[in-house]
Write a protein that holds these residues in place. Structure first.
Motif, PDB file in Angstrom:
ATOM      1  N   ASN A 140      51.672-116.478  42.241  1.00 44.33           N
ATOM      2  CA  ASN A 140      52.430-115.248  41.976  1.00 44.33           C
ATOM      3  C   ASN A 140      53.540-115.046  43.000  1.00 44.33           C
ATOM      4  OD1 ASN A 140      50.745-114.729  44.124  1.00 44.33           O
ATOM      5  ND2 ASN A 140      50.096-112.709  43.406  1.00 44.33           N
ATOM      6  N   SER A 200      57.607-109.950  39.720  1.00 51.95           N
ATOM      7  CA  SER A 200      56.584-108.929  39.941  1.00 51.95           C
ATOM      8  C   SER A 200      55.318-109.178  39.138  1.00 51.95           C
ATOM      9  CB  SER A 200      57.147-107.547  39.566  1.00 51.95           C
ATOM     10  OG  SER A 200      57.533-107.524  38.194  1.00 51.95           O
ATOM     11  N   SER A 222      46.537-116.344  44.303  1.00 49.81           N
ATOM     12  CA  SER A 222      47.447-115.221  44.552  1.00 49.81           C
ATOM     13  C   SER A 222      47.629-115.050  46.050  1.00 49.81           C
ATOM     14  CB  SER A 222      46.900-113.931  43.926  1.00 49.81           C
ATOM     15  OG  SER A 222      45.812-113.425  44.669  1.00 49.81           O
ATOM     16  N   THR A 223      48.894-115.087  46.463  1.00 53.15           N
ATOM     17  CA  THR A 223      49.221-114.915  47.881  1.00 53.15           C
ATOM     18  C   THR A 223      50.025-113.649  48.118  1.00 53.15           C
ATOM     19  OG1 THR A 223      51.185-116.287  47.569  1.00 53.15           O
ATOM     20  CG2 THR A 223      49.174-117.384  48.314  1.00 53.15           C
ATOM     21  N   THR A 224      50.378-112.925  47.040  1.00 53.00           N
ATOM     22  CA  THR A 224      51.086-111.654  47.157  1.00 53.00           C
ATOM     23  C   THR A 224      50.312-110.608  46.375  1.00 53.00           C
ATOM     24  OG1 THR A 224      52.456-111.874  45.169  1.00 53.00           O
ATOM     25  CG2 THR A 224      53.244-112.969  47.168  1.00 53.00           C
ATOM     26  N   ALA A 225      50.813-109.377  46.405  1.00 52.06           N
ATOM     27  CA  ALA A 225      50.158-108.290  45.681  1.00 52.06           C
ATOM     28  C   ALA A 225      50.543-108.249  44.206  1.00 52.06           C
ATOM     29  CB  ALA A 225      50.495-106.948  46.336  1.00 52.06           C
ATOM     30  N   ASN A 226      51.481-109.089  43.781  1.00 52.07           N
ATOM     31  CA  ASN A 226      51.904-109.084  42.386  1.00 52.07           C
ATOM     32  C   ASN A 226      50.769-109.564  41.486  1.00 52.07           C
ATOM     33  OD1 ASN A 226      54.486-108.365  43.269  1.00 52.07           O
ATOM     34  ND2 ASN A 226      55.094-110.524  43.480  1.00 52.07           N
ATOM     35  N   PRO A 254      43.050-111.617  45.611  1.00 55.27           N
ATOM     36  CA  PRO A 254      42.737-110.274  45.087  1.00 55.27           C
ATOM     37  C   PRO A 254      43.633-109.822  43.950  1.00 55.27           C
ATOM     38  CG  PRO A 254      43.832-110.137  47.228  1.00 55.27           C
ATOM     39  CD  PRO A 254      43.525-111.581  47.007  1.00 55.27           C
ATOM     40  N   ALA A 255      44.754-110.487  43.705  1.00 56.03           N
ATOM     41  CA  ALA A 255      45.654-110.051  42.625  1.00 56.03           C
ATOM     42  C   ALA A 255      45.306-110.697  41.292  1.00 56.03           C
ATOM     43  CB  ALA A 255      47.109-110.357  42.980  1.00 56.03           C
ATOM     44  N   SER A 294      37.926-111.180  50.752  1.00 53.86           N
ATOM     45  CA  SER A 294      37.419-109.946  50.156  1.00 53.86           C
ATOM     46  C   SER A 294      36.433-110.266  49.045  1.00 53.86           C
ATOM     47  CB  SER A 294      38.582-109.100  49.623  1.00 53.86           C
ATOM     48  OG  SER A 294      39.356-109.842  48.693  1.00 53.86           O
TER      49      SER A 294
END
Length: 792
Positions: free
Chosen positions: A309, A313, A338-342, A370-371, A422
């Motif tokens: 990601n 966005s 996933s390495t971003t919050a997108n 987590p995304a 997490s």
């Protein structure tokens, strides 16, 4: 001002103006409005015959129409490259012996043969033509539209160039650069000879030609193998479509084969060749739209599909009906990181992999971050026999994954949730594991979710308390259902309540099967194999044990039990019954077992056996009340009371001047029963003859009265005494008369009865329990003696 000239040319002469007329128009636009159809002059030919010439001069260029004899058009030379005007429209049968170039939209009817070449855009209309062949070519990239009217006689259409669409009889067949039957904005990639400019031998060339389109474009890939100069980078709105017989191979194994794009798709092709560690057949990093991979097969690749990601966005990926070939060498099937919050959204439906060999396999599905929000369904993977070293699905570092309706065969690990990062969330529904070495390996203690399906409980490790389990135990040697978490039960949803603590803390503990003690030799005691329940660290534990022996020390007593590890043990003191299954006690002298007492606490139908003990061992037990008192001379009052019989409770209400049913023996067997009696018979007793006998003068007899049930079933029963005794004390302390075999009530006894003297004893509140009662033993309430002459 514009001049319009009319003239006549004679064959073989230079152009000569014969007659003319002039018209004045206001503008060039007004002049060009007179032109209804036009052709741009090309390929000049000899003017060697008579023609009509219609000249319209609108500044530059000069516009001419020429009509030759025999309805044959000859295009004259025009140094100014003017425009041919067909005015009025042609209605006969005409032959163009030279190419014409379209710059506007001329209409031709009844043409025997047509050859059109153009460098400019326009529409060629052939209405009602009987031409057998139409040849259309372009010298430039300008798009053309060719219309052939209903009923046209064209049997062969040869197209080459930038023709966009062909309309025949009102139905449009789309053309791109001259290739028919593909569709609008469609190009063809094949392995044969190129027939038109919209045909290519590589996908890379087709992508270069299309560029960055604003409208959807399709690259149709014919059967064959295409070694591509990868990476093939898709642009938005481009689809690569194969029919399942095309293979795209990376010429550079150290690079991704296809880089996806938003609103793009890859369908119906086999992808292989991206074999260097870390490279992928498909890579997509996100953007404003979905990227889809459907009906594709994957061969040798280090990673089949790689998602992240890092772009835009949103990363949205869809895959349906894909296959990994049985001989494919790959390390990861689908990897999403996933390495971003997108948001990274994955929808994968129907993936099939039946492997015969794979020496580099690591994970089929690897999702971390987590995304990630992933729904994975209808996956069938593995092989029936040999264990696959690797993991089917790994969920890590906060990923939220739903796994539905999947079947995994012979994987080393089916579902892995490692520690670190997490806490993930997993939802597994309708998923099956067969012959797995480690079906569920959920190590992250914060993992939440639910798991339903079929897994091997013995081959699973779940360290998280937030995961609800309800699955069938896939161990064929120990089939059953596994449930972990709250268990809600009720008659409807509103009243459903959690009953799991009831099972955990309200269940009986002890032996369920086996555990029989016996002496083998000397002071050695054997316990047979069995099973039982204990409490282990606050939880129920069911465990088996095998047949074992212990040797009792000389001249000692020992309690013998099985601990929660299944080990037969002994102790001088009584063991903890919650943590151990107590089997019994053995006593030994110096050399032998003196006795064994089987003391195992069996929980086999424990409530039933406890109730049986209460009924047979203790009988009815009065709690309070049901005191009998006299009413008048020979009637009785009974107060209300409360008693137990087994696990039942009764609360007889009593009454005044009660009535009862009398019983006395009917020789040689049976009973004489008389209902509706409400006066005490103080003159007779039951001597066993079948007829009541008078009580001997100065002797006493002892009748007894019972109560049965409560409420509407409350009844009182009087049984005649069976003996006469001289003294009142003897009568009071004498054994009770046998009750009728027809009932097992609670007894509330009458006092002893004597024929003479007025005498009374105080009320006795001591109860007597008879151990031989079958169903109940009465609580005996004894009152004073009565005499037949007494006025009560």
């Amino acid at each position: 001002m514009v001049l319009i000239w009319y003239g006549f040319l004679l064959q073989g002469l230079m152009p000569t103006l014969l007659f003319a007329a002039s018209h004045t128009v206001d503008s060039v636009a007004a002049c060009t409005a007179l032109v209804t159809q036009s052709s741009k002059l090309r390929n000049p030919g000899a003017m060697d015959f008579s023609v009509w010439q219609h000249v319209v001069q609108c500044g530059e260029p000069i516009v001419r129409v020429m009509r030759g004899t025999g309805n044959t058009f000859v295009l004259s030379s025009n140094p100014a490259h003017g425009t041919i005007i067909c005015e009025p429209p042609l209605t006969g049968t005409y032959t163009f012996n030279q190419d014409i170039a379209i710059s506007a939209s001329p209409t031709f009817t009844n043409i025997t043969a047509t050859s059109v070449d153009s460098a400019a855009s326009g529409t060629l209309t052939l209405g009602g033509t009987n031409a057998s062949t139409v040849n259309i070519a372009t010298s430039g990239a300008a798009a053309q539209t060719v219309n052939i009217g209903t009923g046209a006689g064209v049997t062969s259409i040869n197209l080459a160039g930038a023709t966009d669409a062909l309309t025949i009889g009102g139905a449009t067949n789309y053309y791109n650069l001259g290739v028919p039957s593909l569709g609008e904005h469609v190009v063809l990639v094949h392995t044969g000879a190129i027939q038109g400019p919209n045909e290519f031998n590589t996908i890379a060339a087709a992508l270069t030609y299309i560029g960055t389109p604003s409208d959807p474009w399709t690259i149709e890939v014919a059967p064959g193998t295409y070694v591509e100069n990868n990476p093939l980078t898709l642009q938005p709105n481009i689809s690569i479509i194969g029919n399942g017989e095309a293979t795209i191979t990376a010429s550079n194994p150290a690079s991704t084969l296809i880089v996806g794009a938003p609103n793009a798709e890859v369908v119906g092709v086999t992808l292989t060749g991206a074999t260097t560690t870390g490279t992928a057949a498909i890579k997509y990093s996100g953007g404003a739209g979905e990227f889809a991979v459907n009906d594709c097969a994957f061969g040798d690749n280090d990673i089949c599909i790689s998602l992240d990601n890092t772009v835009g966005s949103l990363t949205a990926f869809i895959s349906d009906d894909c296959t990994i070939t049985s001989t494919a060498e790959f390390s990861i099937g689908l990897q999403a990181v996933s390495t971003t919050a997108n948001p990274l959204v994955v929808s994968l439906h129907s993936l099939y992999w039946l492997t015969s060999s794979n020496t580099i396999f690591s994970k089929l599905l690897d999702l971390s971050g987590p995304a990630i929000r992933a729904v994975l369904g209808h996956i069938s993977a593995g092989r029936p026999a040999t264990t696959i070293t690797g993991t089917a699905v790994e969920v890590a570092n906060g990923a939220q994954v739903s796994l539905r309706d999947c079947a995994f065969h012979s994987f080393d690990t089916v579902l892995s949730v490692p520690t670190g990062g997490s806490a993930p969330q997993v939802e597994v529904i309708g998923t099956y594991s067969y012959n797995g070495s480690n079906d569920l390996n959920i190590l992250h203690t914060g993992t939440t979710g639910l798991i339903q399906g079929a897994f091997d409980k013995a081959n699973s490790t779940i360290n998280a308390t937030g995961v609800s389990l309800l699955f069938s135990n896939a161990d064929v040697a120990s089939p059953g259902t596994v449930t972990v978490g709250s268990l809600y039960m009720g008659f409807d949803l509103a009243t459903a309540t959690d009953v799991q603590p009831l099972f955990q803390y309200g269940s009986a503990l002890g032996q369920t099967t086996g555990g029989v003690l016996s002496v083998t030799t000397g002071r050695t005691v054997q316990a047979t194999a069995g099973t039982g329940y204990v409490e282990d660290a606050g939880h129920l534990l069911y465990f088996p044990w095998i047949t074992q022996t212990v040797t009792v020390p000389a001249n000692s007593d020992r309690f013998i039990y099985v601990d929660n590890t299944g080990t037969l043990s002994m102790s001088a003191s009584y063991p903890d019954e919650l943590a151990n299954v107590v089997l019994g006690k053995a006593s030994a002298d110096s050399s032998n077992i003196v006795f064994i007492q089987q003391q195992n606490r069996s929980i086999f139908h424990a409530p039933t056996y406890i109730d049986t003990f209460l009924r047979n061992g203790l009988g009815p037990i009065y709690s309070t009340g049901s005191i009998v008192s006299k009413n008048g001379t020979v009637q009785l009052d009974v107060g209300s009371g409360f008693y137990y019989f087994g696990t039942h409770t009764y609360a007889p209400s009593g009454g005044t001047a009660i009535s009862w049913v009398t019983y006395y023996r009917n020789s040689p067997s049976g009973w004489v029963i008389t209902p509706g009696v409400n006066t005490v018979d103080y003159q007779n007793y039951d001597d066993g003859s079948g007829t009541l006998a008078p009580i001997t003068t100065d002797y006493f007899a002892r009748h007894k009265i019972y109560v049965v049930g409560d409420g509407t079933t409350e009844k009182y029963l009087l049984v005649y005494g069976t003996a006469v005794l001289l003294l009142v004390v003897e009568a009071v302390e004498s054994a009770l008369a046998p009750r009728a075999a027809l009932f097992a009530p609670v007894e509330i006894c009458l006092p002893a009865l004597a024929p003479t003297a007025v005498f009374a004893l105080p009320v006795l509140s001591v109860s007597a329990l008879v151990p031989t009662a079958v169903q109940s033993v009465p609580l005996v309430l004894v009152k004073s003696a009565w005499y037949p002459t007494a006025v009560l």
